[in-house]
Structures are given as structure tokens and as C-alpha cells.
Write a protein that holds these residues in place. Sequence first.
Motif, mmCIF file in Angstrom:
data_model
loop_
_atom_site.group_PDB
_atom_site.id
_atom_site.type_symbol
_atom_site.label_atom_id
_atom_site.label_comp_id
_atom_site.label_asym_id
_atom_site.label_seq_id
_atom_site.Cartn_x
_atom_site.Cartn_y
_atom_site.Cartn_z
ATOM 1 N N PRO A 1 134.388 8.820 -30.085
ATOM 2 C CA PRO A 1 133.851 7.539 -29.611
ATOM 3 C C PRO A 1 132.938 6.945 -30.683
ATOM 4 C CG PRO A 1 133.538 9.276 -27.983
ATOM 5 C CD PRO A 1 134.029 9.937 -29.217
ATOM 6 N N MET B 1 130.610 12.028 -23.304
ATOM 7 C CA MET B 1 131.549 11.229 -24.104
ATOM 8 C C MET B 1 132.428 12.112 -24.981
ATOM 9 S SD MET B 1 129.382 7.924 -25.368
ATOM 10 C CE MET B 1 130.756 6.802 -25.467
ATOM 11 N N THR C 1 130.021 0.139 -28.066
ATOM 12 C CA THR C 1 130.677 0.800 -26.939
ATOM 13 C C THR C 1 130.884 -0.164 -25.775
ATOM 14 O OG1 THR C 1 129.667 2.901 -27.570
ATOM 15 C CG2 THR C 1 130.501 2.730 -25.311
ATOM 16 N N THR D 1 136.563 5.773 -22.228
ATOM 17 C CA THR D 1 135.954 6.960 -22.831
ATOM 18 C C THR D 1 135.751 8.051 -21.781
ATOM 19 O OG1 THR D 1 133.891 5.687 -22.632
ATOM 20 C CG2 THR D 1 134.832 5.912 -24.823
#
Length: 816
Positions: free
Chosen positions: A198, A102, A272, A508
Motif C-alpha cells: 500500500p 494494511m 490512500t 486495501t
Amino acid sequence: MRALRLHRTLDAIWRTEPGWRGWLRSVNHSDIGKRFIIAAFTFFAIGGVLAMLIRAQLATPNSAFVGPAVYNQIFTMHGSIMMFLFAIPMFEGLAMYILPKMLGARDLAFPRLSSLGWWCYLFGGTIIVGSMLAGVAPDAGWFLYPPLSGKQWTPGINSDVWLLGITFVEVSAMCAAIEIAVSILKLRAGDMRLDRMPILAWYLLATAGMMIFGFPPLILGSILLEVERAFGWPFYTAALGGDPLLWQHLFWLFGHPEVYIIFLPAAGAVSTILPVMARTRLLGYGAIVAAVLALAFLSFGLWVHHMFTTGIPHMALGFFSAASTLVAIPTAVQIFAWLGTLWNGRPEMKLPMLYLIGFFIVFVLGGLTGVMLAVVPFDTQAHDTAFVTAHLHYVLVGGFVFPMLAAAYYWLPHFTGRGRVMRIGEAAFWLIFVGFNLTFFGMHLTGLLGMPRRIDTYSEEMGWTALNLISSVGGFVQAFGFALFLIDVVLKTRLGQRVRRDPWNADTLEWAMPIPAPSYNFASLARVSSREPRDDVPDLAVRLARGDGLLASAESGRRETLAVDMTTGTPEHVAILPGNSWLPIATAATLGGFFLLMLAGLYPFAPLFLIGTAWLVWRWAWSNGSRADIGAIDAGDGLRLPTSFEAQGTTGWWGSIFALSASATLFASLLFGYAFLWTVAPNWPPPELTQAATIEPVLAILGAALATLAVRVRRATLAAAGQGAILLALAALIALRMPSPSSHAYAATSAAVAAYGIFHAGVAMLMWLFIRARSRAGFHSPARDAEPRIATLWSDHAAGAGAFAAMLLVIPGWLA
């Protein structure tokens, strides 16, 4: 052709060797992450079987399914396994696998530390679970309160298994916490500022910070209790100046943050996955980050929440009750942000979304009962009843298990590169959801009817039979659901069809690579300009694969990834990572030998394994570094960057900062215990046990001054001599000025304070001897001075702690 050639070259550098040799030596973060996840789920299955035994026992009144002694082991092991061997390792595994991807990095900051943590977790967990087969499993509850866990009431090794096994596993947790924190702060894609990270990275950063400061009190408490059991040092024995409540303070200083350590990574997965399922962007990124940090901070002010019935003063009760209620605010901020995201988007009812809905329902119910328990009068009534058990499960299963199941289905294509086979996952969800609520909702009622926790049976006249039977049926329904989930995952892994690179259309970076992920993650590393790099550059994955990013050359043969400025994300230097090695497993096995000998009561031989560990750590550190200056290297995109051998603010330096923070927290916890006993225990310290001394504290202070000044002029030998003086002064204080540590808690606590100073002075001495040897071997130059700077950190800490400990030991004698 260039992309293929680059792939082959990078894979040769980063891949795991084939066969059992590769399995034992691998330090690759994807391998280690998968192992953590598989092992954690295995332990979860074992804990689940134990839960079924508990429900079988309680299904009917006056049950004789198992006796009280076995039942005590079952419920203790169920709680211990779920807390220490499932929840935290599961999040560690997910973080280790997904985090570098990520962040746009090729690996974590300390690959060998990850591997060491994995082996410590496996060995420690095996010891704990294996004790059940030998019939000596822990049986004093997963919180091991003394005096029940003391030698008088638990004379076997049951409690020692818990104390030594959990401490061994906590080595793994501390390794993971430092690894995750440093990786997030230093190893990111180019130009990935903190506000471009993120959202999961923020959650994991907060969690790692909580572990660094939350676990040391538990480690300290466990060491003190094991020392009391093994050598009779009476830290928790009221008759000798100790206090069993000290254990509760130390345990819950860890225990309440632990709830949020488990919840926050799962909440990060929700933040997420939810926007992807809702086909929109996360609402309130900044507010969520602020809420997460607030939650992490507030969680350390709630530990007395678990001790309302222990005679706490009314003022303290009011403070901790208010703090416990206050924590609902940052939690509510996240929930409203998630609801707003759903409202703002066009949600798709895919399988991960189904589990997220289950999370919302179960976790909110658990949160509401948590607010009820934060109110002192209600908590006093419901304390130690099945109501608390129900609340705990609603919070932890709702707040962790449901999001983790959503995460499993969301990221499984990344692990396997395969899609679904059949729609078994939906059936598994409904069995788990319905079974869970059948099991635990009724336990609120049995708790309100007065049923205590941890009882092995009850009489029919109590009126709890129907509710307990429903709970037991629900438990087995839930177990069928988890079995279906496992079957679904296995089928998907073995028989699922290949899926495209990004099956969810997520934005992402972990989806900007081939799946399953190659050993090196990215052929070249990205530079980002927002939190949605894949939206900004739709063909980003192709560009990175053909080498259009940073560090696209593999000619050096080294494992290279980008290190950045921790706030701005500006490329700073090229981090050189170590390759596969035997050292992590050898070090973990040697540490395991120490714990096993302690468990067997062979105390004189146990230190030999610590010496072996020190030798392996020396070898470990020796294998790093360079004997020649390399200078700035071409990193691509017009950048020339130094390597980590010649850079400032390296991952090693920051890793030491976090390790020392954890150590300082442990020392602060020890000082808290010293002050607590001085405050609550009568006649503490006993005047007849104190003795004035002058020579030893003066020697310790002079040694600290010498060590501090010597490191400033890089005189390693003098610095080692200064640490030696501290060590000698503290040893003399304990040997000549203090009574036997087994005579009174004051003497025991003083000896523990001295032991902390002696240990750190010894470590600092070894580090300076190491620096001297490395300098002579050509590993240091004006450009390559990272190791002396790291040793300076440890030396200064040891000097300060040693001088402070010496003064603390003599002040009672001066005051007497």
C-alpha cells in the motif's frame, strides 16, 4: 462453526486482559495505537488552549493579559507540545493501529517495544506538561537556543524540563521508528512485494528511516546541553572553546527533516484516501514512491536553511538555498499525481474529501511561501518575523492537520464500527478552514510589516493592531471548529449506527476484516498478487475469516504472524511474538525515575535507575526464545516454515541493524561537533591541554581485535574480555591523560567521545555475558543461533567505535 472456533481460540491468545491489569500490560498494536492517538489529541487540545492565550495576549496593543515571563512559557510550551507531543505521536499512533492491518499482519514486529514507547511518551509528556502547573515550564523557545537556554540566562530548571522531558519522549520516537521500519520490511502478507505494498507503507517507511537518522542529532544536542547545564562541560560556551552555533547545527539537522517527518505520513494518508474518494486508482504510484524517497533524502541537506542569518559563507548559502528550492520538485510530483487522480476519477464530496480540499489549498500556499523563504535575500528580510510563523503553520497545519482530520473521518468506522450521527463534521470543517486562514494569512502581512516572532506585546504606533485582532478572532473561530470535531467524534463513537465491513469500497487489506478489528486482526493471513487484493478476490474477507489463508491454526497457543523476504514478499518464516507483560511499563517507569532524579539535581543517585533499567532489559530478553528446536511447522497452503527461533534475517536482527544505524548517526553527529569546534573555535585544541599517549590506544586496539576475533569462534568470555579492555583503555585516557571536562570544550568533547565508546563496550560486555548464560540454560543450538548473531553486530560496532575513539583522543597529543 470452524470460523467461530478459530475466532475464539485466536482471541484467547491475542486479547488484552480485562480491567486495569490488562490496560497496564497490553502490548496489542491496536490498543497502543489508540492510546497514542487519544493522548496526542489531548496534548493538541492543551497546545491549542495555549495558542488561544497567545492570541488573547496579542489581540490588542500594550496588553497586560499575561506578563512576559508567563508569555515566554506559553509560547515555548505551545511549540514544544505541538511538535513533540502531538504531531509525531499522532502519526505514530495511526501507523501502529493501521499498518499491520494494511500489510495483512497480526501485529507489529516488536509489540513490547511499542508498549515501552507508549509509556515513555506518556511519562515524558506528563513531566513536560506538569511543569506548567509548577510554574517551571520551559521558556527559552521550542528550539532552546543557547546561550539563552544556558545556566547563566535560565538558572531555574525550566530548560532542564525541556531537555530531559523531550529526550525521554524521543526514546518513544526511536522505538516507533524501528518498529515501523522492521514491520514494513518483514511482516507483510504472503507475496506482497515492495511494489505491491500500500502506498501509505512507503510513506511510513521513508518517515521511519528519517526518524532513525534525524533524531540522533537532537538527542545528542540535548544530552550535551543538559550536561553543560548540570556539570559545566562547556560545549556551547564560546569563552571556553565551545560555540552556541553547534546547538543550531545539531538542532536543525533534526529540525528540518522533522518538517517532512510530520508531512510525509499525512501525505501518505492523502495518497490512500484520495483515490477512494475519487473512485479510481492512484495515478503515478512509482513516481510518488520515487518522490517520497527523494524528499526523504533531500530533507537532510537543508538544515542550514534555518541559519541563513548566522554568518554562513556565501558558497554555503548558495548551496543550501538551491537545495531548499529543489525540494519543491518531489513535492510538486505528488501534488500533480493527486490532481491527476482526481481528474481521472469521479470524485465524491464526502467528508474526508472536504478536508483533503482544505489540505490542497492551505498546503500549496504554505509551499509557495516556503520557496520564498528558500531565497536568501527574502529570508534575510523576513527572518524571525511573523511571516515565518505564518509559513510554518500553513505548512504544518495544511500538510498535517487537515490530512489527519480527513484520515480521522476515513478510518473512524474502522476504529468504532459505527457511522455518522449528524452532519457536524461539515460545520467543523468550515470553522477550522475559515478560522485558520483568518488567523495566519494576516500574519504574513504583519510579518512583512516588521512584527517579530515571540514578542509579548507591541505599541499601537506600529500599525499591527487590526491584523492582530483579525488573527485573534480567527484563532477562536478555529478553536470552535476543533471543539465541534471532537463532539462529532464522540457522538459517532457513542451513538452511531453499525456500518458494514467496508463503507468506502476501498481495496486495501485493512478493510478485509470485521470492524472494529478483532484482537488478532485476521483469522488467517492473505497471499496477494497485486496492490488491490480486495479487487482481485472480492470475497477475500470471508475467505480469511473462515481460515482459508496462511497460519489458520492456533493450536500452538503462540502469537504467530508471517515474516517474508523483504523485497519479494516470499513467505520466509513464522514470527513468534511476545504476549502481554509488565516489563514495558516497569522499564519506562525506571527510566522515568532516572530522568526525574536528573531533573531534581540528585545526580549521584540517578545511575541506580539505569542499573535497574539494565536488569529489566535482561529479564525482557530472557523471556524470549525457546529451549528446544521446533523445526519447520505447517503454515498452510502447502508451506512448511521455520519459526523465528530458528530462522535467519529475523525481525530482531533487522531491529538491531536499525538501532545501530541510529547509534552510529549519533556518534557521527558527535564527531561532526568535534570537527566543527576544531574548525571554528580559536586555538582549538589548546596545546597545553593535549598529551601524547601510547599504551591506552594500543590496549583499545588489541581489545577491539580480541573482541572481533572471539565472536567469530563464539568465545563469549573472550569477547567480553576484549570489550573490557576497550572500556579500561578509554577510562584511563579520560582519567589520566585528559584535563577536567569542565575546563575547555576540547576536554568536554573528548570526554563525550570516550563516554560513547565506554557505553557501547559496556553494553557489548553485558550482551556476551547474557549469551553465555543463555547458552548454559539451553536457549542456543546450531539451529537457534539468532541471539549470538545479534550480539556479534553490537560487539563489532562497539569494537570499531571504541578503537576509533581511543585514536581520536590521542591524535591531538601526537600532532602537538
